[in-house]
Design a protein around this motif. Structure first.
Motif, PDB file in Angstrom:
ATOM      1  N   GLU A 249       5.471   6.327   8.006  1.00 15.30           N
ATOM      2  CA  GLU A 249       6.024   5.812   9.268  1.00 15.30           C
ATOM      3  C   GLU A 249       5.967   4.295   9.298  1.00 15.30           C
ATOM      4  OE1 GLU A 249       5.199   5.723  14.100  1.00 15.30           O
ATOM      5  OE2 GLU A 249       4.302   7.313  12.907  1.00 15.30           O
ATOM      6  N   ASP A 250       4.905   3.727   8.745  1.00 14.49           N
ATOM      7  CA  ASP A 250       4.657   2.288   8.869  1.00 14.49           C
ATOM      8  C   ASP A 250       5.235   1.493   7.707  1.00 14.49           C
ATOM      9  OD1 ASP A 250       3.220   3.028  11.121  1.00 14.49           O
ATOM     10  OD2 ASP A 250       1.304   3.048  10.055  1.00 14.49           O
ATOM     11  N   SER A 251       5.177   2.028   6.494  1.00 11.55           N
ATOM     12  CA  SER A 251       5.713   1.343   5.321  1.00 11.55           C
ATOM     13  C   SER A 251       5.996   2.365   4.231  1.00 11.55           C
ATOM     14  CB  SER A 251       4.724   0.303   4.789  1.00 11.55           C
ATOM     15  OG  SER A 251       5.212  -0.284   3.592  1.00 11.55           O
ATOM     16  N   ILE A 252       7.107   2.171   3.524  1.00  6.95           N
ATOM     17  CA  ILE A 252       7.482   3.093   2.456  1.00  6.95           C
ATOM     18  C   ILE A 252       7.050   2.578   1.087  1.00  6.95           C
ATOM     19  CG2 ILE A 252       9.414   4.063   3.738  1.00  6.95           C
ATOM     20  CD1 ILE A 252      11.292   2.280   2.089  1.00  6.95           C
ATOM     21  N   TYR A 253       6.365   1.429   1.050  1.00  6.02           N
ATOM     22  CA  TYR A 253       6.013   0.811  -0.229  1.00  6.02           C
ATOM     23  C   TYR A 253       4.524   0.911  -0.536  1.00  6.02           C
ATOM     24  CZ  TYR A 253      10.711  -1.110  -0.267  1.00  6.02           C
ATOM     25  OH  TYR A 253      12.076  -1.239  -0.274  1.00  6.02           O
ATOM     26  N   LEU A 254       4.225   1.202  -1.797  1.00  2.03           N
ATOM     27  CA  LEU A 254       2.855   1.214  -2.281  1.00  2.03           C
ATOM     28  C   LEU A 254       2.416  -0.198  -2.672  1.00  2.03           C
ATOM     29  CD1 LEU A 254       0.593   3.267  -2.825  1.00  2.03           C
ATOM     30  CD2 LEU A 254       1.443   3.462  -5.160  1.00  2.03           C
ATOM     31  N   LYS A 255       3.346  -0.970  -3.161  1.00  2.00           N
ATOM     32  CA  LYS A 255       3.189  -2.395  -3.385  1.00  2.00           C
ATOM     33  C   LYS A 255       4.593  -2.978  -3.441  1.00  2.00           C
ATOM     34  CE  LYS A 255       2.720  -2.022  -8.429  1.00  2.00           C
ATOM     35  NZ  LYS A 255       1.852  -2.363  -9.589  1.00  2.00           N
ATOM     36  N   LYS A 256       4.713  -4.275  -3.543  1.00  5.24           N
ATOM     37  CA  LYS A 256       6.022  -4.914  -3.464  1.00  5.24           C
ATOM     38  C   LYS A 256       6.994  -4.316  -4.479  1.00  5.24           C
ATOM     39  CE  LYS A 256       8.332  -9.397  -3.335  1.00  5.24           C
ATOM     40  NZ  LYS A 256       8.158 -10.872  -3.430  1.00  5.24           N
ATOM     41  N   GLY A 257       8.099  -3.773  -3.942  1.00  7.83           N
ATOM     42  CA  GLY A 257       9.143  -3.232  -4.796  1.00  7.83           C
ATOM     43  C   GLY A 257       8.895  -1.842  -5.337  1.00  7.83           C
ATOM     44  N   VAL A 258       7.744  -1.235  -5.009  1.00  7.55           N
ATOM     45  CA  VAL A 258       7.409   0.097  -5.537  1.00  7.55           C
ATOM     46  C   VAL A 258       7.292   1.077  -4.380  1.00  7.55           C
ATOM     47  CG1 VAL A 258       5.742   1.471  -6.823  1.00  7.55           C
ATOM     48  CG2 VAL A 258       6.182  -0.911  -7.492  1.00  7.55           C
ATOM     49  N   LEU A 259       8.201   2.052  -4.337  1.00  6.58           N
ATOM     50  CA  LEU A 259       8.150   3.040  -3.265  1.00  6.58           C
ATOM     51  C   LEU A 259       6.903   3.909  -3.396  1.00  6.58           C
ATOM     52  CD1 LEU A 259      11.849   4.315  -3.120  1.00  6.58           C
ATOM     53  CD2 LEU A 259      10.686   2.913  -1.407  1.00  6.58           C
ATOM     54  N   ALA A 260       6.268   4.167  -2.274  1.00  6.74           N
ATOM     55  CA  ALA A 260       5.138   5.101  -2.272  1.00  6.74           C
ATOM     56  C   ALA A 260       5.679   6.496  -2.542  1.00  6.74           C
ATOM     57  CB  ALA A 260       4.417   5.061  -0.940  1.00  6.74           C
ATOM     58  N   PRO A 261       5.131   7.210  -3.532  1.00  9.03           N
ATOM     59  CA  PRO A 261       5.635   8.552  -3.825  1.00  9.03           C
ATOM     60  C   PRO A 261       5.241   9.600  -2.800  1.00  9.03           C
ATOM     61  CG  PRO A 261       3.785   8.033  -5.251  1.00  9.03           C
ATOM     62  CD  PRO A 261       4.103   6.779  -4.485  1.00  9.03           C
ATOM     63  N   SER A 262       4.286   9.259  -1.920  1.00  5.18           N
ATOM     64  CA  SER A 262       3.821  10.231  -0.930  1.00  5.18           C
ATOM     65  C   SER A 262       2.944   9.525   0.089  1.00  5.18           C
ATOM     66  CB  SER A 262       3.007  11.334  -1.613  1.00  5.18           C
ATOM     67  OG  SER A 262       1.830  10.777  -2.189  1.00  5.18           O
ATOM     68  N   ASN A 263       2.692  10.211   1.189  1.00  5.13           N
ATOM     69  CA  ASN A 263       1.691   9.717   2.136  1.00  5.13           C
ATOM     70  C   ASN A 263       0.309   9.691   1.500  1.00  5.13           C
ATOM     71  OD1 ASN A 263       2.748   9.129   4.943  1.00  5.13           O
ATOM     72  ND2 ASN A 263       3.694  11.128   4.600  1.00  5.13           N
ATOM     73  N   ALA A 264       0.016  10.690   0.680  1.00  3.12           N
ATOM     74  CA  ALA A 264      -1.292  10.752   0.040  1.00  3.12           C
ATOM     75  C   ALA A 264      -1.561   9.521  -0.809  1.00  3.12           C
ATOM     76  CB  ALA A 264      -1.394  12.014  -0.813  1.00  3.12           C
ATOM     77  N   SER A 265      -0.514   8.995  -1.466  1.00  2.00           N
ATOM     78  CA  SER A 265      -0.715   7.807  -2.297  1.00  2.00           C
ATOM     79  C   SER A 265      -1.094   6.594  -1.453  1.00  2.00           C
ATOM     80  CB  SER A 265       0.545   7.508  -3.113  1.00  2.00           C
ATOM     81  OG  SER A 265       1.617   7.082  -2.278  1.00  2.00           O
ATOM     82  N   LEU A 266      -0.559   6.497  -0.255  1.00  2.00           N
ATOM     83  CA  LEU A 266      -0.922   5.401   0.646  1.00  2.00           C
ATOM     84  C   LEU A 266      -2.349   5.572   1.159  1.00  2.00           C
ATOM     85  CD1 LEU A 266       2.460   5.156   2.579  1.00  2.00           C
ATOM     86  CD2 LEU A 266       1.487   3.374   1.118  1.00  2.00           C
ATOM     87  N   VAL A 267      -2.730   6.805   1.456  1.00  2.00           N
ATOM     88  CA  VAL A 267      -4.106   7.065   1.886  1.00  2.00           C
ATOM     89  C   VAL A 267      -5.077   6.705   0.765  1.00  2.00           C
ATOM     90  CG1 VAL A 267      -5.743   8.853   2.582  1.00  2.00           C
ATOM     91  CG2 VAL A 267      -3.442   8.825   3.559  1.00  2.00           C
ATOM     92  N   GLU A 268      -4.748   7.090  -0.456  1.00  2.00           N
ATOM     93  CA  GLU A 268      -5.614   6.768  -1.596  1.00  2.00           C
ATOM     94  C   GLU A 268      -5.777   5.260  -1.749  1.00  2.00           C
ATOM     95  OE1 GLU A 268      -3.524   8.776  -4.660  1.00  2.00           O
ATOM     96  OE2 GLU A 268      -4.365  10.758  -4.171  1.00  2.00           O
ATOM     97  N   LYS A 269      -4.699   4.509  -1.544  1.00  2.00           N
ATOM     98  CA  LYS A 269      -4.794   3.052  -1.664  1.00  2.00           C
ATOM     99  C   LYS A 269      -5.636   2.469  -0.537  1.00  2.00           C
ATOM    100  CE  LYS A 269      -2.350  -1.086  -2.903  1.00  2.00           C
ATOM    101  NZ  LYS A 269      -1.150  -1.605  -3.595  1.00  2.00           N
TER     102      LYS A 269
END
Length: 296
Positions: A249-269
């Motif tokens: 909901e807040d951001s689709i990126y895991l880091k600049k230019g890299v789409l987060a593959p899932s919500n879980a990946s953002l939680v892990e970060k």
């Protein structure tokens, strides 16, 4: 002054209603996808999931109670400890028509207060949001009047849910204090400081310090950022004595230019950020104790 908490909880905002499906193929859309993404986020360390629903075919925002029921029932069947937080934000937008600005044009979603919380009364989640903002939002206006908020808060209380107060600017904090003083809201309050919306709080350390210092001393708060500030604000909120939130909901990126593959990946970060700063992540039951919810 607040110091970083030893143990903080992570909220995962799973899909929202503004992130466009065309921008990320990983955005959960159907009730089943939203529920599965919530459960995966919990496995990654989220104690709370913040949930909107969408139309399964178009991905457009929805308030369909059957969709909410499917998400809630699926989560509860498989993880009864996870804290469920349903939105009540939809139904508060006004777009003046070009012909007559006092009449709503395309994009207007204004609903009566009881209709905005109907799903809360029926499904009785642990938490639901209560947005205290009235503000410009792109070309729209979000309207949450004190009287409407009082009506919504009454229904939320009767449903046994705890309101999470979303605050977008300092005037919202002043309104919160008034609603606490007149008995509309109970204490201690549960609060989210929303950073990065263009015409609201900006995502800076100075903003978080200023806003935090206006809150009641016993408040549990999370500061979270939108877009490029989302992961930066994880560190900022933690260092300011708050909890943390991430999600598609807040951001689709895991880091600049890299789409987060899932919500879980953002939680892990987010979990790694807190861990690297010396904090520990609360379990769902620990989060329940912090917030004042029944432990399961």
């Amino acid at each position: 002054m607040r110091t970083p908490r030893q143990r903080v909880y992570i909220t995962c905002a799973v899909t929202g209603n503004l992130t466009l499906p065309s921008r990320s193929p990983h955005l959960p859309i159907t009730p089943r996808q939203i529920a599965e993404s919530s459960l995966a986020a919990a496995d990654a360390g989220a104690a709370i999931v913040h949930i909107h629903v969408r139309e399964p075919i178009s991905g457009a925002p929805s308030m369909n109670i059957d969709y909410y029921r499917e998400v809630v029932d699926t989560i509860r069947d498989r993880n009864e400890k996870l804290v469920i937080n349903l939105t009540t934000g939809p139904g508060g937008r006004f777009v003046p028509s070009a012909e007559d600005p006092k009449v709503g044009g395309p994009g207007t979603t204004l609903l009566a207060p009881d209709k905005r919380v109907k799903h809360i009364a029926l499904l009785r989640p642990d938490i639901c949001t209560l947005d205290l903002n009235t503000m410009n939002f792109a070309g729209e206006v979000v309207i949450n009047t004190p009287d409407n908020l009082r009506q919504m808060a009454t229904i939320i209380r009767l449903a046994g849910a705890k309101p999470e107060l979303e605050l977008f600017d300092s005037g919202d904090i002043a309104l919160m204090h008034d609603l606490i003083a007149d008995g509309t809201l109970d204490t201690p309050p549960l609060i989210s400081l929303v950073l990065g919306v263009k015409y609201g709080f900006q995502a800076t350390p100075e903003t978080v310090t200023y806003a935090r210092n206006l809150l009641p001393p016993d408040a549990e708060f999370t500061a979270f950022g939108i877009g490029k500030s989302a992961l930066q604000t994880v560190a900022l909120s933690y260092l300011s004595g708050g909890h943390v939130r991430v999600g598609l909901e807040d951001s689709i990126y895991l880091k600049k230019g890299v789409l987060a593959p899932s919500n879980a990946s953002l939680v892990e970060k987010a979990r790694r950020i807190v861990d690297d700063l010396g904090g520990e992540i609360a379990t769902a039951n620990e989060a329940r104790k912090i917030i004042g919810l029944p432990v399961r």
